[in-house]
Design a protein around this motif. Sequence first.
Motif, PDB file in Angstrom:
ATOM      1  N   ALA A   1      -5.556  -3.481   9.651  1.00 48.98           N
ATOM      2  CA  ALA A   1      -4.432  -2.570   9.906  1.00 48.98           C
ATOM      3  C   ALA A   1      -4.934  -1.168  10.240  1.00 48.98           C
ATOM      4  N   CYS A   2      -6.005  -0.726   9.571  1.00 51.85           N
ATOM      5  CA  CYS A   2      -6.537   0.621   9.805  1.00 51.85           C
ATOM      6  C   CYS A   2      -7.142   0.784  11.199  1.00 51.85           C
ATOM      7  N   GLN A   3      -7.553  -0.332  11.807  1.00 50.32           N
ATOM      8  CA  GLN A   3      -8.033  -0.254  13.187  1.00 50.32           C
ATOM      9  C   GLN A   3      -6.920   0.184  14.129  1.00 50.32           C
ATOM     10  N   HIS A   4      -5.690  -0.125  13.775  1.00 49.71           N
ATOM     11  CA  HIS A   4      -4.541   0.206  14.612  1.00 49.71           C
ATOM     12  C   HIS A   4      -3.801   1.455  14.123  1.00 49.71           C
ATOM     13  N   PHE A   5      -3.980   1.767  12.831  1.00 52.19           N
ATOM     14  CA  PHE A   5      -3.373   2.972  12.249  1.00 52.19           C
ATOM     15  C   PHE A   5      -4.484   3.699  11.486  1.00 52.19           C
ATOM     16  N   PRO A   6      -5.360   4.416  12.193  1.00 52.81           N
ATOM     17  CA  PRO A   6      -6.583   4.964  11.588  1.00 52.81           C
ATOM     18  C   PRO A   6      -6.363   6.025  10.518  1.00 52.81           C
TER      19      PRO A   6
ATOM     20  N   GLU B   1       4.980  11.092   9.766  1.00 55.75           N
ATOM     21  CA  GLU B   1       4.431  11.913  10.849  1.00 55.75           C
ATOM     22  C   GLU B   1       2.944  12.144  10.623  1.00 55.75           C
ATOM     23  N   GLU B   2       2.566  12.389   9.372  1.00 54.93           N
ATOM     24  CA  GLU B   2       1.157  12.634   9.057  1.00 54.93           C
ATOM     25  C   GLU B   2       0.309  11.372   9.234  1.00 54.93           C
ATOM     26  N   LEU B   3       0.934  10.211   9.035  1.00 56.16           N
ATOM     27  CA  LEU B   3       0.204   8.944   9.154  1.00 56.16           C
ATOM     28  C   LEU B   3       0.233   8.373  10.562  1.00 56.16           C
ATOM     29  N   GLY B   4       1.133   8.878  11.395  1.00 57.10           N
ATOM     30  CA  GLY B   4       1.270   8.345  12.751  1.00 57.10           C
ATOM     31  C   GLY B   4       1.885   6.949  12.774  1.00 57.10           C
ATOM     32  N   ILE B   5       2.834   6.702  11.868  1.00 49.54           N
ATOM     33  CA  ILE B   5       3.486   5.402  11.803  1.00 49.54           C
ATOM     34  C   ILE B   5       4.945   5.539  12.225  1.00 49.54           C
ATOM     35  N   THR B   6       5.557   4.411  12.565  1.00 43.39           N
ATOM     36  CA  THR B   6       6.960   4.400  12.984  1.00 43.39           C
ATOM     37  C   THR B   6       7.670   3.220  12.339  1.00 43.39           C
ATOM     38  N   ALA B   7       8.952   3.072  12.669  1.00 45.20           N
ATOM     39  CA  ALA B   7       9.750   1.964  12.149  1.00 45.20           C
ATOM     40  C   ALA B   7       9.445   0.646  12.852  1.00 45.20           C
ATOM     41  N   THR B   8       8.697   0.704  13.942  1.00 47.22           N
ATOM     42  CA  THR B   8       8.345  -0.507  14.685  1.00 47.22           C
ATOM     43  C   THR B   8       7.365  -1.359  13.880  1.00 47.22           C
ATOM     44  N   SER B   9       7.656  -2.647  13.746  1.00 43.88           N
ATOM     45  CA  SER B   9       6.747  -3.562  13.055  1.00 43.88           C
ATOM     46  C   SER B   9       5.687  -4.059  14.028  1.00 43.88           C
ATOM     47  N   THR B  10       4.500  -4.310  13.496  1.00 45.74           N
ATOM     48  CA  THR B  10       3.378  -4.744  14.325  1.00 45.74           C
ATOM     49  C   THR B  10       2.917  -6.130  13.874  1.00 45.74           C
TER      50      THR B  10
ATOM     51  N   SER C   1       0.841  -1.200   0.000  1.00 44.71           N
ATOM     52  CA  SER C   1       0.000   0.000   0.000  1.00 44.71           C
ATOM     53  C   SER C   1       0.877   1.250   0.000  1.00 44.71           C
ATOM     54  N   GLY C   2       0.494   2.239  -0.830  1.00 45.21           N
ATOM     55  CA  GLY C   2       1.219   3.501  -0.907  1.00 45.21           C
ATOM     56  C   GLY C   2       0.350   4.662  -0.469  1.00 45.21           C
ATOM     57  N   PHE C   3       0.955   5.615   0.249  1.00 49.17           N
ATOM     58  CA  PHE C   3       0.198   6.738   0.829  1.00 49.17           C
ATOM     59  C   PHE C   3       0.864   8.061   0.467  1.00 49.17           C
ATOM     60  N   ASP C   4       0.048   9.033   0.107  1.00 51.39           N
ATOM     61  CA  ASP C   4       0.559  10.379  -0.154  1.00 51.39           C
ATOM     62  C   ASP C   4       0.612  11.147   1.151  1.00 51.39           C
ATOM     63  N   ALA C   5       1.573  10.780   1.999  1.00 49.10           N
ATOM     64  CA  ALA C   5       1.720  11.424   3.305  1.00 49.10           C
ATOM     65  C   ALA C   5       3.043  10.982   3.919  1.00 49.10           C
ATOM     66  N   THR C   6       3.556  11.780   4.809  1.00 52.96           N
ATOM     67  CA  THR C   6       4.780  11.417   5.527  1.00 52.96           C
ATOM     68  C   THR C   6       4.416  10.508   6.698  1.00 52.96           C
TER      69      THR C   6
END
Length: 614
Positions: free
Chosen positions: A495-500, A392-401, A385-390
């Motif tokens: 995945a969106c439930q955890h990264f809305p 920080e904007e997505l609230g994601i990190t390098a940590t795998s879930t 999946s590709g997102f037009d956002a950084t």
Amino acid sequence: MWLLIIWVSVLIWAAGTFWFLFKKPSPFSASSVRPAEPLELDQKKRDKVLKQGFTKEKIPANLDAIIIGSGIGGMTAAATMAKSGKKVLVLEQHDVAGGCCHTFTEKGFEFDVGLHYFGQLHENGLLKVAMDQISEGQLEFVELPQHFDSIVIDDKGKRRDYPILSGRVEMEQNLKKLFPNDVKAVEEFFKVMKLTARKTPLMAILKIIPQWFALFLIKSGIANLISSIFRLSDFNATEMNYKLTSNKDLHLIFSYFFYGVAPKESSFMINALMLHHFKRGAYYPKGGASEIPFHVTKVIQKYGGSVLVRAPVSRILVDNKGTAYGVTVKKGEEHVEIRAPVIISNCGIFNTFQKLLPTEIQTKPEIQSRLDMMRPGKASFLLFSGFDATQEELGITATSTWLFKSNDMDGMMDDFFSMSKDEAPENVPMVLITFPSAKDSQTSQIRHPGKSCMTILTMVNYEWFEDWKDTRVRKRGDDYFSYKQRFADHIFNWACQHFPKLKDKLVYQEAATPLTNMHYLSCNRGAIYSADHNLERFYAEAMARNRCDTPVKNLYLSGQDIFSCGIAGALHGGLLCASTVLNYPVYIDLYLLKKNLKWRKAKETAKLAEKKQQ
């Protein structure tokens, strides 16, 4: 008289061993490692290395070895042999080199296909020394946050989150804090994990020493006297987990790296080894996964070899004496014959023995015996999946879930893999969610500014997709697309439930089914981890018998099927293969080089400390 004969024999043996280990030219040296050059960002220049199309004119003369498959196992074997003075040719059926280390770019997003992260790349660690040698120091790695993994159990609305930390002492201390009533169980697990990490090399030695001697050590019981690792290899993960504790959340943590085998059928030794792999940190290649084949290819070229793509091997050539002497490559309607005294297959034991060997060789009892030691692995399903956002904007990190619908891995996997084709898509019980762009955020934003990408991985049955096996890629029909999209929608929504914040920024998505893996990666039945990692595969006797040489003279195996799965497992498969082909234990050179580098580092540290005191 007899005493004199024995004494002379010992001297001859000692002299021979010394010559064998120290007088043969080593493929590895500290001097071959040079400072890393800046990242090559020009895609045309990268393609000249990674996408060299096969033609007759590009075949090097006087080849010493042909390697089928450009995954990390084949590339490691090729680079090690090239640095030993051998002229090698690596043949890749896809249009880009790298196997599971290659990347693809769509709509401005770059995706890994198999490499998510790996460990043991701390300074002067054995794997780091090996990586430095096959790339001559050109690979750099980003160390991920100490909190490198999160385990999330979505158990009927009762969500439980467990952070997994790296660190020599922090990993264990963190689990004790998370499970204060199971401190003893955690301590016992880490004792076994430490034993596994230290003694598993003994299992690898079984593949290098003469097979008759390895079997003698095992069957006589001498191996068990040498180390308890040989007894430990007989235990499945569920059995050992219950010996430690009845806490099923902790059971899951001890076995959370899923690869298609339920804990009750998997090796406790291998599961423990996987967690230990990240004890000293988790890492990701700076510049992305394709940096690995990019730099290893240049090393192979430096020593007169080549890595050619769009070169599907259609047959391994075997003479009437049962000796492999070459391969044929399909080039359009033509089959080009290439000869070499050594053939190395890095495309898996099933592809090698069941598809590439002549029919009369495939049916031989000794070939069937090797095949009977393995069973096909579970297939993989990946969603890119590709997102037009950084980030920080997505609230994601390098940590795998790692998401699980229950703490009962055995029950979950039994239920899921026994489901019908129609039931399966909406009932996926476990997924790995990883964000490659966040792991290498600095260079990712230079290469793909303002964009982020996510990969979700799960395991599936090949049979659920088998109806479309005879269709062409990207032309498999609407029913195929609809079916794979059901899997994609389910795991993406999970995945969106955890990264809305993901859903609103999604601009590109593509699902890779087992058939996709077969087409692009040539994976048998879509299994990116190759042959099944069931317990029986890791019995001491099976480890001794499953080696790089094969019943076909001059034909050797490399990669994940030799030792274990993953990038590190495949790399060790390549080193074991090179040791076998060269008839020289390259691990000794790596070990001595590692010790020498540690000594140098200690000396430098002591000098700096001395200067500070002055």
